[in-house]
Write a protein that holds these residues in place. Structure first.
Motif, mmCIF file in Angstrom:
data_model
loop_
_atom_site.group_PDB
_atom_site.id
_atom_site.type_symbol
_atom_site.label_atom_id
_atom_site.label_comp_id
_atom_site.label_asym_id
_atom_site.label_seq_id
_atom_site.Cartn_x
_atom_site.Cartn_y
_atom_site.Cartn_z
ATOM 1 N N ILE A 1 0.527 -1.032 -0.264
ATOM 2 C CA ILE A 1 -0.118 -0.218 0.196
ATOM 3 C C ILE A 1 0.721 1.446 -0.288
ATOM 4 C CG2 ILE A 1 -1.810 1.302 1.630
ATOM 5 C CD1 ILE A 1 -2.891 -1.047 0.096
ATOM 6 N N ALA A 2 1.820 1.496 0.714
ATOM 7 C CA ALA A 2 2.689 2.265 1.106
ATOM 8 C C ALA A 2 3.587 2.865 -0.474
ATOM 9 C CB ALA A 2 4.312 2.011 2.398
ATOM 10 N N GLN A 3 3.824 1.800 -1.109
ATOM 11 C CA GLN A 3 4.473 1.737 -2.423
ATOM 12 C C GLN A 3 3.164 2.214 -3.252
ATOM 13 O OE1 GLN A 3 5.539 -2.278 -3.674
ATOM 14 N NE2 GLN A 3 7.583 -1.809 -2.411
ATOM 15 N N ASP B 1 7.125 9.171 1.918
ATOM 16 C CA ASP B 1 8.364 9.123 1.983
ATOM 17 C C ASP B 1 9.290 8.066 1.731
ATOM 18 O OD1 ASP B 1 12.040 9.253 0.948
ATOM 19 O OD2 ASP B 1 11.898 11.164 2.446
ATOM 20 N N PRO B 2 9.526 6.930 1.347
ATOM 21 C CA PRO B 2 10.484 5.223 1.489
ATOM 22 C C PRO B 2 11.586 4.993 2.375
ATOM 23 C CG PRO B 2 10.560 5.169 -1.261
ATOM 24 C CD PRO B 2 10.208 6.759 -0.571
ATOM 25 N N LYS B 3 12.200 6.768 2.475
ATOM 26 C CA LYS B 3 13.362 6.826 4.068
ATOM 27 C C LYS B 3 12.568 6.986 5.146
ATOM 28 C CE LYS B 3 16.650 9.343 0.037
ATOM 29 N NZ LYS B 3 17.106 10.337 0.959
ATOM 30 N N GLU B 4 11.418 7.395 4.453
ATOM 31 C CA GLU B 4 10.418 7.090 6.381
ATOM 32 C C GLU B 4 9.972 6.152 6.566
ATOM 33 O OE1 GLU B 4 7.503 10.527 6.075
ATOM 34 O OE2 GLU B 4 9.087 12.042 5.689
ATOM 35 N N TYR B 5 9.017 4.781 5.139
ATOM 36 C CA TYR B 5 8.408 4.253 6.049
ATOM 37 C C TYR B 5 9.232 2.573 5.950
ATOM 38 C CZ TYR B 5 7.299 3.614 0.819
ATOM 39 O OH TYR B 5 7.378 2.901 -0.268
ATOM 40 N N LEU B 6 9.975 2.506 4.878
ATOM 41 C CA LEU B 6 10.644 1.430 5.056
ATOM 42 C C LEU B 6 11.648 1.656 6.275
ATOM 43 C CD1 LEU B 6 12.356 1.434 1.622
ATOM 44 C CD2 LEU B 6 10.314 -0.152 2.301
ATOM 45 N N PRO B 7 12.755 2.509 7.038
ATOM 46 C CA PRO B 7 13.339 2.091 8.537
ATOM 47 C C PRO B 7 11.886 1.950 9.716
ATOM 48 C CG PRO B 7 13.812 4.020 7.351
ATOM 49 C CD PRO B 7 12.714 3.297 6.343
ATOM 50 N N PHE B 8 10.552 2.157 9.365
ATOM 51 C CA PHE B 8 9.584 2.361 10.535
ATOM 52 C C PHE B 8 9.489 0.548 9.935
ATOM 53 C CE2 PHE B 8 4.917 2.392 11.079
ATOM 54 C CZ PHE B 8 4.958 2.369 12.940
ATOM 55 N N LEU B 9 9.153 0.385 9.549
ATOM 56 C CA LEU B 9 8.201 -1.205 8.983
ATOM 57 C C LEU B 9 10.046 -2.385 9.539
ATOM 58 C CD1 LEU B 9 6.232 -0.828 5.572
ATOM 59 C CD2 LEU B 9 5.933 -0.585 7.330
ATOM 60 N N ARG B 10 10.876 -1.841 9.182
ATOM 61 C CA ARG B 10 12.167 -2.650 9.246
ATOM 62 C C ARG B 10 12.524 -2.816 10.190
ATOM 63 N NH1 ARG B 10 15.272 0.079 7.149
ATOM 64 N NH2 ARG B 10 14.938 -0.771 4.765
#
Length: 1329
Positions: free
Chosen positions: A903-905, A910-919
């Motif tokens: 969904i985020a994609q 900004d991937p720099k925000e949600y990718l670290p959060f999901l990781r």
């Protein structure tokens, strides 16, 4: 697109030995004045009257009229005119005499009088349209104007010098040289210079006559005469006799002249060697268009040797008169159509054009006569089309143009006139046309053409996409040879109508009317003759029921109705299957009539469950010449210009340029005419100025209108579209209904709302028919809770015809969301079709109210393991339907990090925000991850439960305090007593801090902390609970007494005297104070009880008696004030209402004191009236006159000022009445409150022997109660009828803003004021007198 159809024809021959020479209309009696003679053999001139339906002439007067001019064989009537207002006939004779024949001569007046004479003789004469001026041209080339009293006011000599009055400059109107031809147009020579210049050469066939014609408004008159034996000249004079213009030279121009009443054109005749034209002139004398008369060369020397012209009164028809006939021409889109050719009935051949007189008021009525016969004719301008009955409503329109019949099926091809899709050439001019449709074995149109030589029938296939031309079935000639003319025949054929497969021809002769039936092969099947005295015999309409085709006949006389009924029924004896003549229930003399058989209407309209039985009651809709529209005898409208009937609607246009739809009903009284509100009612629609109906095609929801200039416009009215949609829904043709909604932008909720139970039980059928995933998504996405059949489209459905399934849903499932109910039905229908309709499943979840995003996301998550190829498309689709940020949060809430990433994609994150959060979430344990997600999403209750599962009690306490989750924490630890008490302590402290002392005291008492509980209850003013906890602490006696004293003082201040006295008695042991407080609250019985209980008789006089006296004094004073208030306010209220009824404007402007005399030169408008609105209605209904007025009052400052005025109720203000009513209402409430106190006071006074005082209090109370009861009807009266009417008027208006809103509230409060209830007061028996 309209034809002229005969609706009346009467024939009469001249009396033996008399020659008919002139005629005129008597408008008052609708009769014809006929003049016979003089002739060269007989100088007798007779006037006779011909009344409608009569077979003889009624004599008026007769006298000898010898010709005074030697150059004439006999005298001639140049003009015959009848004045209905004075019952006078005026004759202008060519010999020069002006004769008046009085119908009712007064004393001293002669019946026949020569009022004037022109010695030189008269060449032409004509009265002005207003009958005030007579224009005469003499044989001495002069023009005379005479008044109604025959006084000569103008004498003008016509000379050759008049030709210099106009300097003509032609700009090439109607010339091909002036038309744009492309790039080479510049090379054209000057179009203002004609190729040839006419010199005005006289025609060899010119009869040398002079003609006069007035313009329709009487401002100008034109003469056509020969100047100097060299050329024809049309001179235009003003009403004052001033020459305005002369015509340009035209070769071959003859004496015919007629000025179009509309005033824009003068029509004349141009005879050339090879053709004859009707040429038009403007008022300035310049040419302006022309058209050919379509005459053969041999006809120019026979019956077309002399031609004259006459426009009808509304400028719609130009009559071209020949020697034995007259042709009626109309114009549309700058093309002239030959609509009718009417012959003389007699066998004579005149050497002059036949005489035609148009009716001065009825546009299509005229008389036509030669010397031996006269006929009275009336025509209707009607559209000839096939029956409007689905599915055969092809909208075939037949347009008559002489010998050419133009055919256009509007449903298949909308060809603009004067063009047509197909043209049929007939061997003679057409009289009437009829069209019917045969559906079996394949659709085809049968076209019957009645013409002057016979009857032809054509067949036209409607099956193929490329329309083939109609094929002639047969032609029946009425006469043996082509050389015969209709003047040699006995019958005049006027109308044609279809009855099933047979054709019904209507004809008239001198004595009777005949109906002739012709079979589908052209064979003669039967004939019936109806005498003129019984029936006029005009076919009004025909329509097809389930079993028969009815042909409706209009009869003129009801005296022989029974006999006529038997003869009409005898028509069936010819053995014509399926044909039946039907008499109208009344005689209608109207332009057009249509019959509605409701046996048809109920089948097409498809009423829900068939509970309405078939009805055979018929309604005749008719249109009168004055614009009245009737249903039988009921007048529906006064300004109708055209109308049509469909199986569901009466459709008509009005002179206000509105198109209206009326739901058909079996009773004329049930026909609901919509108001002129096209902005709010779907049954009314604005159309272009002057547009009239051509045809309607319910199958495709189309309505064709023709504009005044002739072009066509096809529209799709919402009322017609909705009828078709509802019909398809009833037939379960959901695809057709859906596509109609989609194409016509109809709210798709109608698919469900019209028949909800049927729709919900046929969702599978809906999916099977619609099929396309995109279409189903479109339907689901437009669902909303509103029932559009009861709101938006309420007026387009006949009232009282609500289906039973709709009522069932309203009662049984009213509490269930409509949108969710439909979405759940689709989910059930699509659960086994996910392979093809997975997108619809997602849409159904998302479109719920509120959207079930979790379910939709769960469906997509489950798809990953089954069909991963569809996941991306499903993700993209759900992101299109809903907010992607919200979807991201819901995906997180499902603890599905992979789905959240997908969904985020699709979002703008900004991937720099949600990718670290999901990781980071992925690295946590399950419970900690769930806690972190819920905390991130603000779902604190679920996050608290996850902390509880983690066993982090310290974090739970901190989290509970942070987010005020005390009830949730108590529930989580309800079985762990230690932790429960800790949470309870935190909760109690929280409640104490936020001021919820009662709940805090309960919580402290639950924890056995009685000290804190007592303090909390004290702050909550709960004296019983506070003292109870204080004794359980236990508190020392001094502190307990201090607490009790504090609580007692607080209760006394709050008027709770009973509780305060109880504390003094139980906890402070102060009997005297307790007794005193009981007396202050009028609890004298309790005071006497404790005095006796504790044996303190010393307190009776010191406390009890004093308390009684004080209570009696205060109560008496209160009742006296109430009485004084009522006696002052009720008369004032009565006075205000009287002045309000006498002068409402002065009342609402605040001048309720009467005002003083105002000087005449001072404006009567007050400042308030000029700033707050113009009238009484505008001030209180928000219908103000200007925008600025509203803008100045819609401010908060004005609102606050008006609210202060309203609260004060200042005397003389507009709010005083409301203030007085509210004041009386509050007084009654106060009296009801002290009712029990007075009863206790009276009992106390009697027990202590104070009878007189008790009686005084009782009398005062009774008097006040009676006053209150007596003023209820007067003070709180409401005119229920006026309130209801006002609510209906203002029902859709919103509350105004600013100061006007306060006034609005005042009036609304008056309407909603309820009458209060006055409690009864029972007298004490010991005091009754």
């Amino acid at each position: 697109m309209r034809n002229l159809r005969s609706i009346h024809r009467s024939l009469l021959t001249s009396p033996p030995g008399l020659k008919l020479t002139a005629s005129a209309w008597d408008v008052a009696s609708d009769s014809v004045i006929c003049a016979f003679g003089p002739t060269k053999d007989n100088v007798l001139l007779e006037l006779k009257r011909w009344k409608k339906y009569e077979k003889t002439f009624e004599p008026i007067a007769a006298w000898d009229a010898p010709c005074p001019l030697p150059g004439l064989e006999c005298d001639q009537i140049s003009d015959l005119h009848y004045f209905s207002d004075t019952i006078t006939t005026c004759l202008v004779l060519a010999g020069g005499d002006l004769i008046v024949v009085r119908g009712e001569p007064q004393a001293g007046e002669e019946k026949i009088e020569i009022v004037g004479s022109v010695d030189a003789g008269i060449s032409a004469a004509a009265w002005s349209p207003d009958e005030e001026l007579l224009a005469i041209t003499t044989r001495a080339s002069t023009l005379l104007y005479m008044t109604r009293e025959f006084e000569n006011v103008t004498d003008i000599t016509l000379t050759s010098a008049d030709l210099r009055a106009s300097n003509h400059v032609s700009v090439g109107w109607g010339k091909k040289e002036t038309q744009f031809k492309g790039k080479k147009a510049r090379a054209l020579r000057d179009p203002t210079v004609p190729e040839t210049v006419d010199e005005g050469v006289l025609s060899a066939d010119d009869a040398k006559e002079t003609t006069i014609s007035w313009r329709g408004d009487g401002s100008y008159v034109a003469t056509n005469s020969i100047e100097s034996d060299s050329r024809r000249v049309i001179r235009v004079f003003s009403r004052e006799g001033v020459l305005d213009s002369v015509s340009e030279p035209v070769d071959g121009l003859v004496g015919a002249l007629s000025w179009r009443p509309a005033g824009n054109l003068l029509a004349g005749i141009q005879r050339l060697n090879d053709c004859v034209r009707v040429v038009f002139f403007e008022r300035n004398g310049l040419r302006h268009g022309q058209f050919l008369l379509r005459l053969e060369q041999e006809e120019l020397s026979t019956w077309a040797s002399h031609i004259s012209l006459n426009w009808n009164v509304d400028s719609s028809v130009l009559a071209v008169r020949y020697n034995d006939r007259v042709q009626l021409w109309t114009m549309g889109n700058y093309h002239y159509y030959l609509k009718q050719e009417v012959f003389l009935y007699s066998k004579e051949m005149c050497t002059q054009p036949v005489s035609l007189k148009w009716h001065p008021e009825k546009s299509l009525h005229f008389t036509l006569h030669g010397q031996e016969s006269i006929q009275r004719a009336a025509y209707a301008s009607v559209v000839t089309t096939n029956p409007i009955l689905p599915p055969d409503d092809y909208g075939i329109v037949a347009v008559v143009d002489g010998k050419c019949l133009k055919l256009t099926p509007m449903r298949l091809a909308n060809v603009p006139p004067p063009m047509a899709q197909h043209e049929i050439e007939i061997n003679s001019n057409i009289i009437d046309v009829a069209i019917t449709i045969h559906s079996k074995p394949r659709p085809k149109a049968v076209i019957g053409v009645l013409h002057h030589r016979g009857y032809s029938q054509f067949e036209w296939s409607l099956l193929s996409m490329v329309q083939k031309p109609p094929i002639c079935r047969f032609t029946n000639d009425f006469w043996s040879t082509d050389t015969d003319t209709i003047t040699n025949k006995v019958n005049l054929y006027l109308q044609i109508s279809f009855s099933g497969n047979a054709s019904l021809l209507f004809s008239k002769n001198m004595d009777s009317s005949e109906f002739t039936v012709t079979g589908k092969d052209g064979g003669h099947m039967g004939q019936m003759t109806l005498h003129e005295t019984d029936i006029e015999g005009i076919i009004r309409d025909s329509w097809i029921s389930k079993s028969k085709t009815y042909v409706v006949v209009d009869h003129s006389d009801t005296q022989h109705s029974e006999e006529l009924e038997e003869r009409v029924q005898g028509f069936d004896s010819f053995g014509v299957a399926g044909i039946e003549l039907a008499l109208l229930p009344f005689s209608i003399q109207r332009v057009d009539a249509k019959v509605c058989g409701f046996e048809i209407e109920h089948d097409v309209n498809g009423l829900a469950n068939g509970s309405v039985p078939p009805s055979t009651k018929d309604i005749v809709f008719s249109h009168a010449e004055n614009g009245s529209l009737f249903a039988n005898e009921r007048r529906l409208a006064r300004n109708c210009t055209s109308f049509l009937i469909t199986p569901a609607h009466l459709i008509f246009t009005t002179s206000q340029h509105l198109l209206k739809f009326v739901h058909l009903a079996r009773d004329t009284e049930d026909l609901q005419i919509p108001p002129d509100t096209p902005e709010s009612d779907e049954r009314c629609r604005s159309i272009e100025r002057g547009a009239r109906l051509v045809t309607v095609m319910p199958s495709i929801f189309a309505l064709v209108l023709q504009m005044p200039r002739g072009n066509l416009e096809t529209i799709y009215p919402r009322a017609l579209v909705l009828v078709g949609i509802r019909d398809n829904i009833n037939k379960k043709n959901y695809k057709t209904a859906f596509l109609a909604c989609r194409n016509q932008r109809v709210d798709m909720n109608i698919l469900h709302d019209h028949s909800s139970q049927q729709f919900l039980s046929n969702v599978d059928l809906f999916v099977d028919q619609v099929k396309k995933v995109e279409h189903i998504d479109l339907f689901l996405s437009q669902l909303r809770e509103e029932d559009v059949s009861e709101t938006m489209y309420k007026e387009t459905f006949p009232r009282g015809e609500i289906s039973q399934d709709v009522l069932g849903v309203q009662t049984s499932e009213a509490k269930i969301s409509k949108v969710n109910r439909i979405c759940n039905a689709f989910l059930d229908a699509l659960k086994n079709r996910t392979s093809t309709h997975f997108q619809n499943v997602v849409t159904a979840h998302v479109c719920k109210a509120p959207p079930d995003l979790d379910a939709g996301l769960t469906q997509i998550a489950g798809l990953r393991s089954k069909n991963s190829d569809l996941v991306d498309a499903a993700i993209e689709h759900i992101c299109f339907l809903a907010d992607v940020n919200r979807l991201y949060e819901n995906a997180l809430g499902l603890y599905d990090l992979e789905l959240a990433l997908l969904i985020a994609q699709q979002s703008q994150k900004d991937p720099k925000e949600y990718l670290p959060f999901l990781r980071n979430l992925q690295e946590m344990s399950v419970l900690r991850r769930q806690y972190s997600i819920d905390n991130h999403l603000g779902r604190f209750k679920k996050a608290l439960s996850h902390l509880c599962d983690l066993g982090a009690f310290d974090e739970v306490k901190d989290y509970t305090i942070k987010h005020d989750l005390y009830p949730e924490a108590l529930e989580l630890y309800r079985y762990q007593e230690d932790k429960l008490n800790q949470i309870m302590r935190l909760y109690a402290d929280f409640l104490q801090r936020v001021g919820k002392f009662k709940e805090a005291g309960v919580a402290y008492e639950y924890l056995s902390d009685y000290t804190s509980a007592s303090e909390a209850f004290r702050q909550a003013h709960l004296w019983k609970e506070s003292l109870s906890c204080a004794t359980l602490t236990p508190l020392p006696q001094p502190q307990l007494r201090s607490l009790a004293q504090t609580l007692a003082d607080t209760l006394s201040e709050s008027k709770d005297f009973f509780s305060a006295a109880t504390i003094h008695l139980d906890y402070l042991a102060d009997i005297a104070t307790a007794s005193r407080i009981f007396c202050k609250g009028y609890f004298f019985a309790d005071a006497l009880r404790i005095v006796g209980l504790h044996q303190r008789p010393d307190l009776l006089e010191s406390i009890i008696d004093n308390g009684l006296v004080e209570g009696m004094a205060s109560m008496t004073e209160l009742l006296s004030d109430c009485k004084s208030q009522l006696n002052a306010q009720i008369p004032r209220l009565r006075e205000l209402r009287t002045k309000k009824a006498e002068d409402p404007l002065a009342f609402f402007d605040g001048d309720v004191s009467g005002g003083a005399d105002i000087p005449d030169n001072v404006s009567l408008a007050t400042t308030d009236a000029s700033t707050m609105g113009g009238t009484l209605l505008t001030r209180y209904t928000n219908r103000t006159g200007t925008v600025g007025t509203n803008a100045t009052r819609r401010t908060s400052k004005n609102r606050r000022r008006e609210e202060r005025k309203r609260a004060r109720g200042k005397k003389g203000s507009v709010y005083e009445e409301e203030y007085l009513v509210n004041s009386v209402g509050r007084l009654i409430d106060r009296i009801n409150t002290v009712n029990e106190e007075v009863e206790r006071l009276i009992l106390g006074l009697m027990r202590r022997g104070m009878r007189e005082r008790a009686a005084a209090v009782e009398n005062a109370m009774v008097e006040v109660v009676e006053l209150c009861r007596g003023c209820l009807d007067e003070v709180f009266k409401t005119d229920v009828k006026n309130v209801v009417e006002q609510e209906e008027i203002e029902g859709e208006e919103r509350r105004p803003k600013g100061g006007e809103g306060v006034l609005w509230d005042t009036m609304e409060g008056d309407k909603q004021k309820e009458t209060p209830l006055v409690k009864s007061f029972d007298r004490l028996t010991l005091l009754s007198r």
